[in-house]
Design a protein around this motif. Structure first.
Motif, PDB file in Angstrom:
ATOM      1  N   MET A   1       6.528 -20.354  11.958  1.00 46.60           N
ATOM      2  CA  MET A   1       5.113 -20.135  12.280  1.00 46.60           C
ATOM      3  C   MET A   1       4.448 -19.518  11.045  1.00 46.60           C
ATOM      4  O   MET A   1       4.855 -18.492  10.555  1.00 46.60           O
ATOM      5  N   GLU A   2       3.410 -20.241  10.578  1.00 47.37           N
ATOM      6  CA  GLU A   2       2.727 -19.709   9.408  1.00 47.37           C
ATOM      7  C   GLU A   2       1.831 -18.554   9.852  1.00 47.37           C
ATOM      8  O   GLU A   2       1.116 -18.671  10.827  1.00 47.37           O
ATOM      9  N   SER A   3       1.953 -17.420   9.178  1.00 45.22           N
ATOM     10  CA  SER A   3       0.998 -16.393   9.602  1.00 45.22           C
ATOM     11  C   SER A   3       0.396 -15.743   8.352  1.00 45.22           C
ATOM     12  O   SER A   3       1.076 -15.509   7.386  1.00 45.22           O
ATOM     13  N   SER A   4      -0.873 -15.568   8.376  1.00 43.56           N
ATOM     14  CA  SER A   4      -1.484 -14.856   7.260  1.00 43.56           C
ATOM     15  C   SER A   4      -2.357 -13.775   7.891  1.00 43.56           C
ATOM     16  O   SER A   4      -3.159 -14.055   8.752  1.00 43.56           O
ATOM     17  N   SER A   5      -2.107 -12.557   7.485  1.00 38.56           N
ATOM     18  CA  SER A   5      -2.948 -11.524   8.101  1.00 38.56           C
ATOM     19  C   SER A   5      -4.161 -11.338   7.185  1.00 38.56           C
ATOM     20  O   SER A   5      -4.038 -10.987   6.045  1.00 38.56           O
ATOM     21  N   GLU A   6      -5.324 -11.740   7.732  1.00 42.05           N
ATOM     22  CA  GLU A   6      -6.527 -11.748   6.903  1.00 42.05           C
ATOM     23  C   GLU A   6      -7.224 -10.417   7.063  1.00 42.05           C
ATOM     24  O   GLU A   6      -7.390  -9.946   8.185  1.00 42.05           O
ATOM     25  N   CYS A   7      -7.538  -9.799   5.949  1.00 36.91           N
ATOM     26  CA  CYS A   7      -8.272  -8.551   6.126  1.00 36.91           C
ATOM     27  C   CYS A   7      -9.345  -8.531   5.056  1.00 36.91           C
ATOM     28  O   CYS A   7      -9.217  -7.857   4.059  1.00 36.91           O
ATOM     29  N   SER A   8     -10.365  -9.295   5.272  1.00 37.31           N
ATOM     30  CA  SER A   8     -11.549  -9.432   4.401  1.00 37.31           C
ATOM     31  C   SER A   8     -11.111  -9.536   2.938  1.00 37.31           C
ATOM     32  O   SER A   8     -11.433  -8.705   2.128  1.00 37.31           O
ATOM     33  N   SER A   9     -10.350 -10.591   2.654  1.00 37.81           N
ATOM     34  CA  SER A   9     -10.002 -11.025   1.285  1.00 37.81           C
ATOM     35  C   SER A   9      -9.277  -9.978   0.460  1.00 37.81           C
ATOM     36  O   SER A   9      -9.373  -9.989  -0.737  1.00 37.81           O
ATOM     37  N   ILE A  10      -8.589  -9.058   1.110  1.00 40.45           N
ATOM     38  CA  ILE A  10      -7.869  -8.087   0.302  1.00 40.45           C
ATOM     39  C   ILE A  10      -6.882  -8.825  -0.601  1.00 40.45           C
ATOM     40  O   ILE A  10      -6.677  -8.480  -1.748  1.00 40.45           O
ATOM     41  N   SER A  11      -6.264  -9.913  -0.073  1.00 42.04           N
ATOM     42  CA  SER A  11      -5.252 -10.631  -0.878  1.00 42.04           C
ATOM     43  C   SER A  11      -5.910 -11.205  -2.137  1.00 42.04           C
ATOM     44  O   SER A  11      -5.266 -11.392  -3.140  1.00 42.04           O
ATOM     45  N   ASP A  12      -7.225 -11.421  -2.087  1.00 42.21           N
ATOM     46  CA  ASP A  12      -7.897 -11.965  -3.287  1.00 42.21           C
ATOM     47  C   ASP A  12      -7.803 -10.982  -4.440  1.00 42.21           C
ATOM     48  O   ASP A  12      -7.887 -11.359  -5.590  1.00 42.21           O
ATOM     49  N   PHE A  13      -7.655  -9.693  -4.104  1.00 43.18           N
ATOM     50  CA  PHE A  13      -7.650  -8.691  -5.183  1.00 43.18           C
ATOM     51  C   PHE A  13      -6.226  -8.281  -5.540  1.00 43.18           C
ATOM     52  O   PHE A  13      -6.001  -7.617  -6.520  1.00 43.18           O
ATOM     53  N   GLN A  14      -5.243  -8.746  -4.759  1.00 44.64           N
ATOM     54  CA  GLN A  14      -3.854  -8.305  -4.973  1.00 44.64           C
ATOM     55  C   GLN A  14      -3.425  -8.614  -6.404  1.00 44.64           C
ATOM     56  O   GLN A  14      -2.924  -7.778  -7.125  1.00 44.64           O
ATOM     57  N   ASP A  15      -3.723  -9.883  -6.866  1.00 45.91           N
ATOM     58  CA  ASP A  15      -3.223 -10.236  -8.207  1.00 45.91           C
ATOM     59  C   ASP A  15      -4.164  -9.721  -9.288  1.00 45.91           C
ATOM     60  O   ASP A  15      -3.859  -9.758 -10.455  1.00 45.91           O
ATOM     61  N   SER A  16      -5.331  -9.227  -8.897  1.00 44.06           N
ATOM     62  CA  SER A  16      -6.251  -8.810  -9.974  1.00 44.06           C
ATOM     63  C   SER A  16      -6.093  -7.321 -10.244  1.00 44.06           C
ATOM     64  O   SER A  16      -6.832  -6.744 -10.986  1.00 44.06           O
ATOM     65  N   LEU A 368     -35.295 -17.743  21.620  1.00 47.77           N
ATOM     66  CA  LEU A 368     -34.925 -16.874  20.499  1.00 47.77           C
ATOM     67  C   LEU A 368     -35.706 -15.555  20.541  1.00 47.77           C
ATOM     68  O   LEU A 368     -36.896 -15.547  20.851  1.00 47.77           O
ATOM     69  N   THR A 369     -35.020 -14.473  20.234  1.00 38.79           N
ATOM     70  CA  THR A 369     -35.681 -13.156  20.156  1.00 38.79           C
ATOM     71  C   THR A 369     -35.564 -12.596  18.738  1.00 38.79           C
ATOM     72  O   THR A 369     -34.858 -13.158  17.903  1.00 38.79           O
ATOM     73  N   HIS A 370     -36.226 -11.471  18.496  1.00 39.67           N
ATOM     74  CA  HIS A 370     -36.180 -10.903  17.139  1.00 39.67           C
ATOM     75  C   HIS A 370     -34.800 -10.372  16.777  1.00 39.67           C
ATOM     76  O   HIS A 370     -34.487 -10.174  15.611  1.00 39.67           O
ATOM     77  N   TRP A 371     -33.912 -10.229  17.811  1.00 39.97           N
ATOM     78  CA  TRP A 371     -32.557  -9.785  17.493  1.00 39.97           C
ATOM     79  C   TRP A 371     -31.734 -10.923  16.898  1.00 39.97           C
ATOM     80  O   TRP A 371     -30.729 -10.698  16.264  1.00 39.97           O
ATOM     81  N   LYS A 372     -32.170 -12.167  17.155  1.00 41.49           N
ATOM     82  CA  LYS A 372     -31.405 -13.339  16.729  1.00 41.49           C
ATOM     83  C   LYS A 372     -29.947 -13.170  17.167  1.00 41.49           C
ATOM     84  O   LYS A 372     -29.708 -12.597  18.256  1.00 41.49           O
ATOM     85  N   HIS A 373     -28.992 -13.633  16.333  1.00 40.75           N
ATOM     86  CA  HIS A 373     -27.590 -13.535  16.756  1.00 40.75           C
ATOM     87  C   HIS A 373     -26.785 -12.887  15.622  1.00 40.75           C
ATOM     88  O   HIS A 373     -27.225 -12.896  14.471  1.00 40.75           O
ATOM     89  N   THR A 374     -25.625 -12.328  15.949  1.00 43.60           N
ATOM     90  CA  THR A 374     -24.816 -11.642  14.922  1.00 43.60           C
ATOM     91  C   THR A 374     -23.583 -12.479  14.617  1.00 43.60           C
ATOM     92  O   THR A 374     -22.744 -12.688  15.509  1.00 43.60           O
ATOM     93  N   LEU A 375     -23.487 -12.947  13.373  1.00 48.49           N
ATOM     94  CA  LEU A 375     -22.389 -13.840  12.976  1.00 48.49           C
ATOM     95  C   LEU A 375     -21.323 -13.075  12.205  1.00 48.49           C
ATOM     96  O   LEU A 375     -21.627 -12.428  11.194  1.00 48.49           O
ATOM     97  N   PHE A 376     -20.071 -13.139  12.713  1.00 51.43           N
ATOM     98  CA  PHE A 376     -18.917 -12.528  12.041  1.00 51.43           C
ATOM     99  C   PHE A 376     -18.148 -13.661  11.369  1.00 51.43           C
ATOM    100  O   PHE A 376     -17.466 -14.435  12.041  1.00 51.43           O
ATOM    101  N   MET A 377     -18.278 -13.780  10.047  1.00 48.26           N
ATOM    102  CA  MET A 377     -17.656 -14.890   9.331  1.00 48.26           C
ATOM    103  C   MET A 377     -16.224 -14.542   8.923  1.00 48.26           C
ATOM    104  O   MET A 377     -15.946 -13.456   8.393  1.00 48.26           O
ATOM    105  N   LEU A 378     -15.290 -15.478   9.163  1.00 51.65           N
ATOM    106  CA  LEU A 378     -13.932 -15.333   8.626  1.00 51.65           C
ATOM    107  C   LEU A 378     -13.987 -15.603   7.132  1.00 51.65           C
ATOM    108  O   LEU A 378     -14.935 -16.217   6.652  1.00 51.65           O
ATOM    109  N   ASP A 379     -12.957 -15.203   6.391  1.00 55.78           N
ATOM    110  CA  ASP A 379     -12.953 -15.466   4.952  1.00 55.78           C
ATOM    111  C   ASP A 379     -12.671 -16.935   4.658  1.00 55.78           C
ATOM    112  O   ASP A 379     -13.176 -17.505   3.713  1.00 55.78           O
ATOM    113  N   GLU A 380     -11.828 -17.516   5.503  1.00 53.64           N
ATOM    114  CA  GLU A 380     -11.506 -18.951   5.316  1.00 53.64           C
ATOM    115  C   GLU A 380     -11.745 -19.683   6.632  1.00 53.64           C
ATOM    116  O   GLU A 380     -11.274 -19.199   7.680  1.00 53.64           O
TER     117      GLU A 380
END
Ligand SMILES: N=C(N)NCC[C@H]1O[C@@H](n2cnc3c(N)ncnc32)[C@H](O)[C@@H]1O
Length: 432
Positions: A1-16, A368-380
């Motif tokens: 089972m492929e698993s990647s624990s995503e935590c807002s692109s922390i892995s993007d900074f691992q090699d940097s 539609l109201t002035h609150w609109k909607h709240t979008l939680f984007m995944l990194d990928e």
């Protein structure tokens, strides 16, 4: 089972960074002590799990959102939003009120936000309808309009009902204008404008109805709800009415291709140049926090929405707002890309004169109201197909220092024919 624990692109900074796991100390670092302001549970081996109150040394602020710290000799990444500058801790908590009241009420003293709220017809007409449909029940009653702003709800009470008195309470400077409006419209014998924070309010009597428009991003941001619940406990009669009576937070997995394309895929070939190395920092910059003004199209929903929380505002306790968690399971009803999750709220107003209730729903299937909607984007984005299951949990955690703020932690497992495909987790500050 492929698993990647995503935590807002922390892995993007691992090699940097020099630190390739949680125990290697990078070079040339300036030491500065910080206090952990809310618990953090590491989601991979480059991070540290820390408890509120822990003290850490900042070694390297590798990005705006992730910092490399030393805690009792162990190094790792933690979200910067969980840290507070200990050196200025004393000053900060003295100078910067954790409720940020000066900034908060300052934002409501001008007409900008009040124009936005009054221009929101679904919002304002819902409150008008509540008063209209309950006008005979309001006859001779005492009403508290908490956070009245320009007084619109109090005006509806005076215009469509015959209450004994309306206490229009407003802490910001806009109350001076509200006073003038009430005078000019000849209702000052009925509507009493009180420029006061609800917490310091002194009324001549308890009230029969506590009406308020207190809802913020994701329902709770601003946590004005705490003021409403405290005013309820202090000023609402035992058999009094809360309007809104109940509040719900809803969530749905969704595609957001345009958003992802405009913010991330853009860097693949702007003007036929390869800027793709900017995709990871772009993901972090644009998707580390939710988008509060997103408009979700119904066709972008990947399943039926679910109701995460159903709050009864007559019985809800302030302490319950510290941490609210809920599991969810979505059955994907169409093939597509899972870019993230969208949240919105609804509030219900009990009807005193007939069965049922009135509702203001701020979701994608309502006006539609002035609150609109709240979008939680995944990194990928993740490929999903019909009959996949997206199960997981959401945790709303109030910021223990900045009391109007919170974080939303989303954890998910995508399964296909009972086999786990993808696992992930991401913490979204709103806004600290
Ligand atoms: N998200 C919202 N509906 N915000 C509306 C907030 C309105 O209530 C006012 N307000 C918020 N909290 C309070 C309070 N504790 N006491 C009095 N007025 C308040 C604020 O100045 C603004 O006019």
């Amino acid at each position: 089972m492929e698993s990647s624990s995503e935590c807002s692109s922390i892995s993007d900074f691992q090699d940097s960074t020099e630190g390739d796991d949680a125990n290697t100390l990078p070079e040339n670092l300036c030491m500065r002590e910080y206090v952990v302001i809310c618990d953090y549970v590491a989601t991979d081996n480059t991070q540290l799990s820390l408890c509120s109150g822990d003290k850490v040394l900042l070694l390297n602020a590798v990005s705006q959102d992730w910092w490399w710290v030393n805690h009792n000799g162990t190094c790792g990444y933690v979200p910067a939003s969980h840290l507070h500058d200990a050196l200025n801790e004393q000053e900060d908590t003295e100078v910067n009120d954790p409720w940020q009241d000066e900034e908060y009420y300052g934002s409501y003293k001008t007409l900008k936000l009040h124009l936005e709220m009054l221009s929101d017809v679904p919002r304002t007409m819902t409150y008008q309808n509540v008063i209209l449909k309950n006008s005979s029940s309001l006859c001779g009653k005492h009403i508290l309009d908490l956070g009245c702003g320009t007084g619109i709800i109090s005006f509806f009470c005076a215009k469509f009902a015959q209450p004994e008195a309306v206490y229009a309470v407003e802490a910001s400077k806009i109350a001076e204008q509200t006073c003038r409006l009430v005078e000019q419209n000849g209702i000052s014998s009925l509507v009493h404008v009180i420029r006061q924070q609800a917490e310091e309010l002194d009324l001549p009597t308890k009230v029969d109805v506590l009406v308020s428009e207190w809802m913020g991003t994701c329902l709770l941001f601003e946590f004005m709800l705490e003021s409403v619940l405290q005013a309820r406990d202090r000023w609402l009669k035992e058999d009094g009415v809360m309007w809104p009576s109940t509040a719900c937070i809803h969530l749905v997995p969704c595609s957001a291709y345009k958003e992802y394309s405009n913010k991330v895929l853009f860097w693949d070939n702007p003007y036929q140049l390869d800027f793709s190395l900017l995709k990871p920092p772009a993901t972090k910059e644009f998707f580390a926090k939710p988008q509060p003004d997103y408009i979700l199209q119904p066709e972008d929903c990947l399943s039926e929405p679910c109701t995460l929380f159903h709050l009864n505002l007559k019985t809800l306790q302030v302490a319950e707002l510290e941490r609210m968690n809920c599991d969810f399971t979505f059955l994907v009803h169409t093939n597509g890309l899972l870019h993230g999750f969208t949240a919105w709220f609804s509030v219900q107003f009990e009807n005193l004169e007939e069965q049922g209730h009135l509702e203001l729903n701020t979701g994608p299937f309502s006006p539609l109201t002035h609150w609109k909607h709240t979008l939680f984007m995944l990194d990928e984005p993740l490929q999903v197909q019909k009959r996949d299951k997206i199960s997981g949990s959401v945790v709303f955690e109030r910021n223990s220092v900045w009391r109007r703020h919170m974080s939303v932690t989303l954890s998910w497992v995508i399964s296909r024919e009972l086999k786990m495909q993808k696992v992930g987790c991401k913490v979204f500050p709103i806004w600290r």
